[in-house]
Design an enzyme around this catalytic site. Sequence first.
Site, PDB file in Angstrom:
ATOM      1  N   LYS A   1      69.240 -35.162  32.568  1.00  0.00           N
ATOM      2  CA  LYS A   1      70.485 -35.883  32.277  1.00  0.00           C
ATOM      3  C   LYS A   1      70.403 -37.379  32.590  1.00  0.00           C
ATOM      4  O   LYS A   1      71.075 -38.179  31.952  1.00  0.00           O
ATOM      5  CB  LYS A   1      71.658 -35.257  33.041  1.00  0.00           C
ATOM      6  CG  LYS A   1      72.093 -33.922  32.476  1.00  0.00           C
ATOM      7  CD  LYS A   1      73.351 -33.419  33.150  1.00  0.00           C
ATOM      8  CE  LYS A   1      73.679 -32.020  32.682  1.00  0.00           C
ATOM      9  NZ  LYS A   1      74.928 -31.500  33.251  1.00  0.00           N
TER      10      LYS A   1
ATOM     11  N   LYS B   1      74.538 -39.423  51.357  1.00  0.00           N
ATOM     12  CA  LYS B   1      74.674 -39.345  49.891  1.00  0.00           C
ATOM     13  C   LYS B   1      76.158 -39.370  49.503  1.00  0.00           C
ATOM     14  O   LYS B   1      76.527 -39.954  48.489  1.00  0.00           O
ATOM     15  CB  LYS B   1      74.020 -38.072  49.354  1.00  0.00           C
ATOM     16  CG  LYS B   1      72.509 -38.143  49.382  1.00  0.00           C
ATOM     17  CD  LYS B   1      71.939 -37.058  48.491  1.00  0.00           C
ATOM     18  CE  LYS B   1      70.472 -36.835  48.787  1.00  0.00           C
ATOM     19  NZ  LYS B   1      69.997 -35.538  48.319  1.00  0.00           N
TER      20      LYS B   1
ATOM     21  N   MET C   1      75.758 -19.441  43.964  1.00  0.00           N
ATOM     22  CA  MET C   1      74.869 -18.871  42.946  1.00  0.00           C
ATOM     23  C   MET C   1      73.526 -18.519  43.590  1.00  0.00           C
ATOM     24  O   MET C   1      73.185 -19.027  44.663  1.00  0.00           O
ATOM     25  CB  MET C   1      74.694 -19.819  41.755  1.00  0.00           C
ATOM     26  CG  MET C   1      73.986 -21.128  42.037  1.00  0.00           C
ATOM     27  SD  MET C   1      73.985 -22.186  40.576  1.00  0.00           S
ATOM     28  CE  MET C   1      72.453 -21.723  39.835  1.00  0.00           C
TER      29      MET C   1
ATOM     30  N   ASN D   1      79.601 -33.960  51.967  1.00  0.00           N
ATOM     31  CA  ASN D   1      78.287 -33.493  51.531  1.00  0.00           C
ATOM     32  C   ASN D   1      77.426 -33.136  52.732  1.00  0.00           C
ATOM     33  O   ASN D   1      77.583 -33.707  53.815  1.00  0.00           O
ATOM     34  CB  ASN D   1      77.594 -34.579  50.696  1.00  0.00           C
ATOM     35  CG  ASN D   1      76.345 -34.056  50.015  1.00  0.00           C
ATOM     36  OD1 ASN D   1      76.364 -32.969  49.426  1.00  0.00           O
ATOM     37  ND2 ASN D   1      75.253 -34.798  50.095  1.00  0.00           N
TER      38      ASN D   1
ATOM     39  N   ASN E   1      74.717 -35.987  28.847  1.00  0.00           N
ATOM     40  CA  ASN E   1      74.507 -34.554  28.590  1.00  0.00           C
ATOM     41  C   ASN E   1      74.636 -34.216  27.109  1.00  0.00           C
ATOM     42  O   ASN E   1      74.542 -33.054  26.724  1.00  0.00           O
ATOM     43  CB  ASN E   1      75.471 -33.696  29.410  1.00  0.00           C
ATOM     44  CG  ASN E   1      76.861 -33.671  28.819  1.00  0.00           C
ATOM     45  OD1 ASN E   1      77.319 -34.669  28.266  1.00  0.00           O
ATOM     46  ND2 ASN E   1      77.532 -32.553  28.913  1.00  0.00           N
TER      47      ASN E   1
ATOM     48  N   ALA F   1      77.294 -34.040  46.475  1.00  0.00           N
ATOM     49  CA  ALA F   1      77.118 -35.436  46.062  1.00  0.00           C
ATOM     50  C   ALA F   1      75.894 -35.557  45.155  1.00  0.00           C
ATOM     51  O   ALA F   1      75.201 -36.567  45.158  1.00  0.00           O
ATOM     52  CB  ALA F   1      76.970 -36.321  47.298  1.00  0.00           C
TER      53      ALA F   1
ATOM     54  N   GLY G   1      74.153 -34.552  41.030  1.00  0.00           N
ATOM     55  CA  GLY G   1      74.383 -35.026  39.658  1.00  0.00           C
ATOM     56  C   GLY G   1      75.776 -34.725  39.142  1.00  0.00           C
ATOM     57  O   GLY G   1      76.497 -35.623  38.686  1.00  0.00           O
TER      58      GLY G   1
ATOM     59  N   THR H   1      70.432 -30.870  29.574  1.00  0.00           N
ATOM     60  CA  THR H   1      70.752 -30.254  30.858  1.00  0.00           C
ATOM     61  C   THR H   1      69.654 -30.576  31.875  1.00  0.00           C
ATOM     62  O   THR H   1      68.773 -31.397  31.621  1.00  0.00           O
ATOM     63  CB  THR H   1      71.026 -28.731  30.668  1.00  0.00           C
ATOM     64  OG1 THR H   1      71.433 -28.205  31.914  1.00  0.00           O
ATOM     65  CG2 THR H   1      69.811 -27.974  30.161  1.00  0.00           C
TER      66      THR H   1
HETATM   67  P1  NAP Z   1      72.150 -31.401  42.462  1.00  0.00           P
HETATM   68  O1  NAP Z   1      72.067 -32.738  41.834  1.00  0.00           O
HETATM   69  O2  NAP Z   1      70.917 -30.723  42.933  1.00  0.00           O
HETATM   70  O3  NAP Z   1      73.142 -31.557  43.727  1.00  0.00           O
HETATM   71  C1  NAP Z   1      73.425 -30.492  44.582  1.00  0.00           C
HETATM   72  C2  NAP Z   1      74.416 -30.913  45.663  1.00  0.00           C
HETATM   73  O4  NAP Z   1      74.754 -29.758  46.409  1.00  0.00           O
HETATM   74  C3  NAP Z   1      73.873 -31.933  46.642  1.00  0.00           C
HETATM   75  O5  NAP Z   1      74.936 -32.749  47.054  1.00  0.00           O
HETATM   76  C4  NAP Z   1      73.384 -31.063  47.780  1.00  0.00           C
HETATM   77  O6  NAP Z   1      73.456 -31.670  49.057  1.00  0.00           O
HETATM   78  C5  NAP Z   1      74.376 -29.952  47.779  1.00  0.00           C
HETATM   79  N1  NAP Z   1      73.784 -28.727  48.304  1.00  0.00           N
HETATM   80  C6  NAP Z   1      72.695 -28.078  47.836  1.00  0.00           C
HETATM   81  N2  NAP Z   1      72.468 -26.965  48.573  1.00  0.00           N
HETATM   82  C7  NAP Z   1      73.420 -26.952  49.527  1.00  0.00           C
HETATM   83  C8  NAP Z   1      73.708 -26.063  50.613  1.00  0.00           C
HETATM   84  N3  NAP Z   1      72.946 -24.978  50.849  1.00  0.00           N
HETATM   85  N4  NAP Z   1      74.767 -26.345  51.409  1.00  0.00           N
HETATM   86  C9  NAP Z   1      75.542 -27.431  51.189  1.00  0.00           C
HETATM   87  N5  NAP Z   1      75.296 -28.303  50.189  1.00  0.00           N
HETATM   88  C10 NAP Z   1      74.257 -28.062  49.370  1.00  0.00           C
HETATM   89  O7  NAP Z   1      72.864 -30.348  41.534  1.00  0.00           O
HETATM   90  P2  NAP Z   1      73.991 -30.634  40.396  1.00  0.00           P
HETATM   91  O8  NAP Z   1      73.351 -30.931  39.118  1.00  0.00           O
HETATM   92  O9  NAP Z   1      74.983 -31.606  40.946  1.00  0.00           O
HETATM   93  O10 NAP Z   1      74.664 -29.187  40.251  1.00  0.00           O
HETATM   94  C11 NAP Z   1      75.366 -28.579  41.328  1.00  0.00           C
HETATM   95  C12 NAP Z   1      75.928 -27.248  40.855  1.00  0.00           C
HETATM   96  O11 NAP Z   1      76.955 -27.495  39.908  1.00  0.00           O
HETATM   97  C13 NAP Z   1      74.886 -26.397  40.103  1.00  0.00           C
HETATM   98  O12 NAP Z   1      74.293 -25.485  40.961  1.00  0.00           O
HETATM   99  C14 NAP Z   1      75.680 -25.709  39.020  1.00  0.00           C
HETATM  100  O13 NAP Z   1      75.980 -24.383  39.419  1.00  0.00           O
HETATM  101  C15 NAP Z   1      76.971 -26.482  38.959  1.00  0.00           C
HETATM  102  N6  NAP Z   1      77.158 -27.061  37.606  1.00  0.00           N
HETATM  103  C16 NAP Z   1      78.070 -26.483  36.790  1.00  0.00           C
HETATM  104  C17 NAP Z   1      78.290 -26.976  35.521  1.00  0.00           C
HETATM  105  C18 NAP Z   1      79.301 -26.286  34.605  1.00  0.00           C
HETATM  106  O14 NAP Z   1      79.284 -26.522  33.381  1.00  0.00           O
HETATM  107  N7  NAP Z   1      80.148 -25.455  35.143  1.00  0.00           N
HETATM  108  C19 NAP Z   1      77.592 -28.096  35.072  1.00  0.00           C
HETATM  109  C20 NAP Z   1      76.665 -28.674  35.929  1.00  0.00           C
HETATM  110  C21 NAP Z   1      76.443 -28.151  37.184  1.00  0.00           C
HETATM  111  P3  NAP Z   1      72.308 -32.644  49.623  1.00  0.00           P
HETATM  112  O15 NAP Z   1      72.678 -34.007  49.121  1.00  0.00           O
HETATM  113  O16 NAP Z   1      72.440 -32.509  51.089  1.00  0.00           O
HETATM  114  O17 NAP Z   1      71.007 -32.139  49.090  1.00  0.00           O
END
Ligand code: NAP
Length: 463
Positions: A269, A354, A388, A349, A291, A327, A329, A265
Amino acid sequence: MRRIVFTGFRGTGKTEIGIRVAQQLNLPFIDTDALIEQKSGRSIPDIFHEDGEERFRVWERDVIATLPTLDVVVSTGGGAVLDPVNMEYLRSDSVCVLLSADIDTIEERLAKKPRPALTAFPLRQEIAELRDRRRHAYRASSDFCLDTTETTPDSAADRVIHLLKNGISTEQQLATAFAFFKTGRIPRPAFSSLEKILISPDRDPQTRILGVAGYPCAHSQSPRLFNALFERYHLNYHYTWFEDPELDEIMDVARAVDAKGLSVTIPFKHDVIEYCDEIDEHAAQQIGAVNTVLFAGGSMIGHNTDWLGIRKPLVAKKGAKAVLLGAGGVARAAVYALLDLDMNVIILNRTPEKAQAIAERFGCAWAPWDAFDKLKPDVVVNATPLGMQPDTRSPLKSDQLNKDMTVFDLVYTPPVTPLIENARKVGCETITGTEVFVQQAREQFYIFFGIDVPETIVRELLT
Ligand code: NAP
């Protein structure tokens, strides 16, 4: 004594080695192919010739379902591991030893003792094709692996007995690993189990370890779920937390305890790909993230099950118009899943560059965040952390949604997010982030053990 089950391709020595192990341990030996011949009153080549492979597999399944569960050594047919129902029976209260050999050795052994052809290919090509097609199933069928290329059946049997009595790790390796876990945030009862498994004088050397690798990952639900599944399926495994900021450290400990696998996680990853000897086509070539890691026969194999966890709840929406928010992970796994369902995908996004980069990589569309209201999608997937802690705002307001939309929030803490609440108010179909966890965990379990766990069981164990 726990049942000892030999798995592997034909010609790897399952019967010859199995007989010797049974003799040394003074246990009965059962060859499932011989049992099928006995029960059907026909030879295996005759069953294949007269009834075909499908009928043979039915015989095989029946025989495996009625094997004794204790004090016996079993040798299985080369294709038995492909059936998840067989795996459930074979793995229950057993220790599974996967035998392998190189292709020259298998060809030479099979030439001496012909078996029915399973394909129309010449022998060598058949071996190569089938071994490759079955490789994931073989790995899932292994608690211990042994390459029999250079060994005689007698020395292989000695090695198997040594492995069963001692395991792979040395006491020094286990003590070092224990020191690592001691500094982690493992809750008390789980820590006591680990202590017993790793350093207690009466430890069971056949108990294998799996865990979640991340930083932080103490909140992960995986240990609770996997340990409950081990109990349910009678697997001699323990699942724990490998929490550390250094992936190098985690990998050293995983090797020291001869871990069967890891759920990987945040934030590892992507970085974990460097450590893998082989990566599945989805994880490596497309999504760029692993993962799930499986250790088998000295190799480390990387998979991605996140995309399958996102794909499964959306299967009925094939071909729909989908807007993906985010956009990062997990968005990559989401795009891959949506495109696999032939959806028309548009990525929005906060940082548009991105969105553009991912869209170009995957060959789909992107648009600025504020274009949402014009797009009128059938499916909306939230792959941002919005909803969250600490930012509990919904990425979309109720008046941006309509009842014909399906809204899928990948955020799973809280289980019902502000976006899901908004969508339910409007009357949308909703899918919560917990669903991704359920589905991807089922896929991981299948990769690790070849057992297909029903969704209802996973949900029940998570409540
Ligand atoms: P990440 O790589 O940090 O990417 C976060 C994305 O969200 C980026 O595109 C970012 O935009 C955008 N973002 C962050 N804060 C924002 C805001 N305040 N307003 C608008 N856009 C925002 O994170 P990730 O690994 O992809 O995970 C994202 C979420 O998916 C996690 O928080 C988690 O809750 C969820 N998730 C769920 C599972 C599951 O099993 N259900 C698995 C993995 C992840 P920028 O490019 O502008 O920074």
